[in-house]
Design a protein around this motif. Sequence first.
Motif, PDB file in Angstrom:
ATOM      1  N   GLU A  27      -1.106 -36.489   7.428  1.00 22.06           N
ATOM      2  CA  GLU A  27      -1.996 -35.690   6.581  1.00 22.06           C
ATOM      3  C   GLU A  27      -3.122 -36.543   6.008  1.00 22.06           C
ATOM      4  O   GLU A  27      -4.154 -36.020   5.597  1.00 22.06           O
ATOM      5  N   ILE A  28      -2.908 -37.855   5.931  1.00 23.25           N
ATOM      6  CA  ILE A  28      -3.926 -38.800   5.506  1.00 23.25           C
ATOM      7  C   ILE A  28      -4.200 -39.762   6.659  1.00 23.25           C
ATOM      8  O   ILE A  28      -3.271 -40.361   7.202  1.00 23.25           O
ATOM      9  N   LYS A  29      -5.454 -39.873   7.039  1.00 26.89           N
ATOM     10  CA  LYS A  29      -5.826 -40.741   8.154  1.00 26.89           C
ATOM     11  C   LYS A  29      -6.388 -42.075   7.670  1.00 26.89           C
ATOM     12  O   LYS A  29      -6.295 -43.085   8.370  1.00 26.89           O
ATOM     13  N   SER A  30      -6.985 -42.078   6.500  1.00 31.40           N
ATOM     14  CA  SER A  30      -7.704 -43.248   6.010  1.00 31.40           C
ATOM     15  C   SER A  30      -6.788 -44.184   5.227  1.00 31.40           C
ATOM     16  O   SER A  30      -5.965 -43.744   4.405  1.00 31.40           O
ATOM     17  N   LEU A  31      -6.932 -45.483   5.484  1.00 33.23           N
ATOM     18  CA  LEU A  31      -6.197 -46.477   4.719  1.00 33.23           C
ATOM     19  C   LEU A  31      -6.618 -46.475   3.254  1.00 33.23           C
ATOM     20  O   LEU A  31      -5.818 -46.798   2.366  1.00 33.23           O
ATOM     21  N   TYR A  32      -7.871 -46.090   3.015  1.00 32.49           N
ATOM     22  CA  TYR A  32      -8.371 -46.029   1.642  1.00 32.49           C
ATOM     23  C   TYR A  32      -7.555 -45.046   0.819  1.00 32.49           C
ATOM     24  O   TYR A  32      -7.138 -45.356  -0.309  1.00 32.49           O
ATOM     25  N   TYR A  33      -7.302 -43.842   1.359  1.00 32.79           N
ATOM     26  CA  TYR A  33      -6.538 -42.847   0.611  1.00 32.79           C
ATOM     27  C   TYR A  33      -5.045 -43.174   0.596  1.00 32.79           C
ATOM     28  O   TYR A  33      -4.309 -42.682  -0.260  1.00 32.79           O
ATOM     29  N   LEU A  34      -4.601 -44.000   1.546  1.00 32.48           N
ATOM     30  CA  LEU A  34      -3.220 -44.461   1.511  1.00 32.48           C
ATOM     31  C   LEU A  34      -2.973 -45.299   0.256  1.00 32.48           C
ATOM     32  O   LEU A  34      -1.951 -45.118  -0.430  1.00 32.48           O
ATOM     33  N   ILE A  35      -3.896 -46.184  -0.055  1.00 33.81           N
ATOM     34  CA  ILE A  35      -3.720 -47.071  -1.217  1.00 33.81           C
ATOM     35  C   ILE A  35      -4.517 -46.602  -2.430  1.00 33.81           C
ATOM     36  O   ILE A  35      -4.630 -47.325  -3.420  1.00 33.81           O
ATOM     37  N   LYS A  36      -5.045 -45.380  -2.388  1.00 30.39           N
ATOM     38  CA  LYS A  36      -5.855 -44.863  -3.495  1.00 30.39           C
ATOM     39  C   LYS A  36      -5.109 -44.870  -4.835  1.00 30.39           C
ATOM     40  O   LYS A  36      -5.718 -45.159  -5.882  1.00 30.39           O
ATOM     41  N   ILE A  67      -2.556 -31.242   0.509  1.00 30.35           N
ATOM     42  CA  ILE A  67      -2.037 -32.331   1.347  1.00 30.35           C
ATOM     43  C   ILE A  67      -0.512 -32.403   1.225  1.00 30.35           C
ATOM     44  O   ILE A  67       0.209 -32.513   2.227  1.00 30.35           O
ATOM     45  N   LEU A  68      -0.017 -32.331  -0.004  1.00 29.00           N
ATOM     46  CA  LEU A  68       1.423 -32.392  -0.217  1.00 29.00           C
ATOM     47  C   LEU A  68       2.115 -31.162   0.371  1.00 29.00           C
ATOM     48  O   LEU A  68       3.211 -31.266   0.927  1.00 29.00           O
ATOM     49  N   SER A  69       1.483 -29.989   0.249  1.00 36.88           N
ATOM     50  CA  SER A  69       2.058 -28.761   0.808  1.00 36.88           C
ATOM     51  C   SER A  69       2.203 -28.872   2.321  1.00 36.88           C
ATOM     52  O   SER A  69       3.235 -28.498   2.890  1.00 36.88           O
ATOM     53  N   ASN A  70       1.171 -29.377   2.985  1.00 34.79           N
ATOM     54  CA  ASN A  70       1.246 -29.543   4.438  1.00 34.79           C
ATOM     55  C   ASN A  70       2.295 -30.584   4.823  1.00 34.79           C
ATOM     56  O   ASN A  70       2.979 -30.443   5.848  1.00 34.79           O
ATOM     57  N   THR A  71       2.427 -31.617   3.993  1.00 34.66           N
ATOM     58  CA  THR A  71       3.403 -32.674   4.275  1.00 34.66           C
ATOM     59  C   THR A  71       4.828 -32.160   4.155  1.00 34.66           C
ATOM     60  O   THR A  71       5.689 -32.475   4.986  1.00 34.66           O
ATOM     61  N   LEU A  72       5.091 -31.365   3.114  1.00 34.71           N
ATOM     62  CA  LEU A  72       6.454 -30.909   2.833  1.00 34.71           C
ATOM     63  C   LEU A  72       6.739 -29.522   3.390  1.00 34.71           C
ATOM     64  O   LEU A  72       7.838 -28.985   3.214  1.00 34.71           O
ATOM     65  N   ASN A  73       5.739 -28.913   4.041  1.00 40.73           N
ATOM     66  CA  ASN A  73       5.880 -27.574   4.617  1.00 40.73           C
ATOM     67  C   ASN A  73       6.227 -26.530   3.547  1.00 40.73           C
ATOM     68  O   ASN A  73       7.134 -25.705   3.716  1.00 40.73           O
ATOM     69  N   ILE A  74       5.505 -26.577   2.430  1.00 44.43           N
ATOM     70  CA  ILE A  74       5.632 -25.570   1.384  1.00 44.43           C
ATOM     71  C   ILE A  74       4.316 -24.804   1.292  1.00 44.43           C
ATOM     72  O   ILE A  74       3.331 -25.156   1.951  1.00 44.43           O
ATOM     73  N   THR A  75       4.268 -23.756   0.472  1.00 42.50           N
ATOM     74  CA  THR A  75       3.119 -22.845   0.477  1.00 42.50           C
ATOM     75  C   THR A  75       2.204 -22.987  -0.727  1.00 42.50           C
ATOM     76  O   THR A  75       1.279 -22.184  -0.890  1.00 42.50           O
ATOM     77  N   ALA A  76       2.434 -23.961  -1.590  1.00 43.68           N
ATOM     78  CA  ALA A  76       1.627 -24.106  -2.803  1.00 43.68           C
ATOM     79  C   ALA A  76       0.167 -24.387  -2.466  1.00 43.68           C
ATOM     80  O   ALA A  76      -0.136 -25.182  -1.579  1.00 43.68           O
ATOM     81  N   THR A  77      -0.736 -23.723  -3.186  1.00 48.03           N
ATOM     82  CA  THR A  77      -2.168 -23.958  -3.019  1.00 48.03           C
ATOM     83  C   THR A  77      -2.809 -24.481  -4.301  1.00 48.03           C
ATOM     84  O   THR A  77      -3.990 -24.802  -4.313  1.00 48.03           O
ATOM     85  N   SER A  78      -2.034 -24.543  -5.377  1.00 50.64           N
ATOM     86  CA  SER A  78      -2.525 -25.093  -6.642  1.00 50.64           C
ATOM     87  C   SER A  78      -1.350 -25.704  -7.384  1.00 50.64           C
ATOM     88  O   SER A  78      -0.188 -25.496  -7.018  1.00 50.64           O
ATOM     89  N   ALA A  79      -1.640 -26.478  -8.421  1.00 49.10           N
ATOM     90  CA  ALA A  79      -0.591 -27.096  -9.224  1.00 49.10           C
ATOM     91  C   ALA A  79       0.237 -26.019  -9.930  1.00 49.10           C
ATOM     92  O   ALA A  79      -0.199 -24.873 -10.057  1.00 49.10           O
ATOM     93  N   PRO A  80       1.455 -26.343 -10.389  1.00 53.36           N
ATOM     94  CA  PRO A  80       2.364 -25.329 -10.937  1.00 53.36           C
ATOM     95  C   PRO A  80       1.810 -24.482 -12.073  1.00 53.36           C
ATOM     96  O   PRO A  80       1.954 -23.253 -12.062  1.00 53.36           O
ATOM     97  N   ILE A  81       1.181 -25.096 -13.072  1.00 55.07           N
ATOM     98  CA  ILE A  81       0.703 -24.312 -14.213  1.00 55.07           C
ATOM     99  C   ILE A  81      -0.435 -23.366 -13.808  1.00 55.07           C
ATOM    100  O   ILE A  81      -0.410 -22.185 -14.194  1.00 55.07           O
ATOM    101  N   PRO A  82      -1.458 -23.809 -13.064  1.00 56.42           N
ATOM    102  CA  PRO A  82      -2.448 -22.848 -12.572  1.00 56.42           C
ATOM    103  C   PRO A  82      -1.836 -21.740 -11.718  1.00 56.42           C
ATOM    104  O   PRO A  82      -2.285 -20.587 -11.772  1.00 56.42           O
TER     105      PRO A  82
END
Length: 400
Positions: A53-62, A174-189
């Motif tokens: 889901e992340i291709k760039s090394l920059y975002y790996l260590i962001k 990114i996390l939703s695609n990684t974990l195969n869940i359906t969230a499109t926003s953070a929990p409170i929103p």
Amino acid sequence: MKKYLLSKTPFIRSVDSGSMSTTRMMYDQLVVLVSFIMFGFVINGLIPYINGEIKSLYYLIKPFINVFIGGFFSLFFEAIYILIFKKIKGIKDLIREIHYSFGFLTGLIISLLLPVRVPLYVIIAGAFVGNILFKMVFGGLGRNKFNPALMGYIVCYLIFNKIINVATNEQVLILSNTLNITATSAPIPAMRELMKSVGSLHITYSSLVRQFGSLFNLFIGFKGGNLGEVSGVLCVLAYIYLVVRKSINWRVPIFYVGTVFIISWAVAVVNKIDGPLYGLWFPTFNIFSGSVLFGAVFLATDPITSPKTPNGKILYAILLGIVTSLIRLVLGIDGVCLAILVVSLLSPLIDLFATRIRGPIITSKVIINYVLISLLFLILSAYIVYQSTNLSFLNEFKFI
């Protein structure tokens, strides 16, 4: 006998042999925050990178970059301020001033309060605002009237609101695609959107929690959002460690989180939310989501801006839980940082009131004071439950 030096600044606490110090308290927090940084890297960098889901090394260590930038520029801004406004004779004096100011913690905490993918200039701006405008200008560590990290984050959120929201949503996707869940926003929103769409809290476990997998996922930290708020497990362990080390007071987090839980549960009961034990999942969701646990451990316990008396800490924590619930359940935004700011402004009044109701002799006047403050808290809590049940106000409120 424990002694608390409350009249002098910077804030210093002396315990018995004098082994407790501001330095130790600050480094205890740093030790704990390292675990949050590592966990944030794993959840927001390493796992998405391994899954493609992340291709760039920059975002790996962001996550590491964010923390480094926050800490470095906090120190840099403080050093510049000290050189300009204080009489420093040499580099050793400068290093000593910076060391005992603990400026890096301000930038570090700000970076943890922001989403991972936020631009670096937002973190730098927060470090400047927090360290210079709300710490050094007031005289430095112990003399600040506001929590510097808290104020740095709030100002950044007000100025860069859209940028921060976009960065948060990107991380959630990114996390939703990684974990195969359906969230499109953070929990409170996500909760806010459901509240608006149904017009009341007739929401179900399936419609709200399932998009994040489960409550266990939220507790572990698989939910996206800000770098530091990801893991409830780490917040609980951090609380235990800091209390054992006597770096924070045990009362504030317990009564704060407990108040948010009780009010949320009352909302669930009144609205007949489905689920075992009258919708017990709903208050649990509120505790595991957003910044409640992180704020309870690292922000609400600030010894400078929170009350000093034991009774004052309890009253402060309960009021903080009420204001947090008001902002969350009525206005529909996380509101932890805003609630801490508002209630911390009342700390001197809370301490003044607490000293009058504390003593070995329980008089009728003391009882009346306890009854009045309890009645006030009950009225405010009832108002939150009422407004959360009759949510026509939500449809008219324009969210940022």
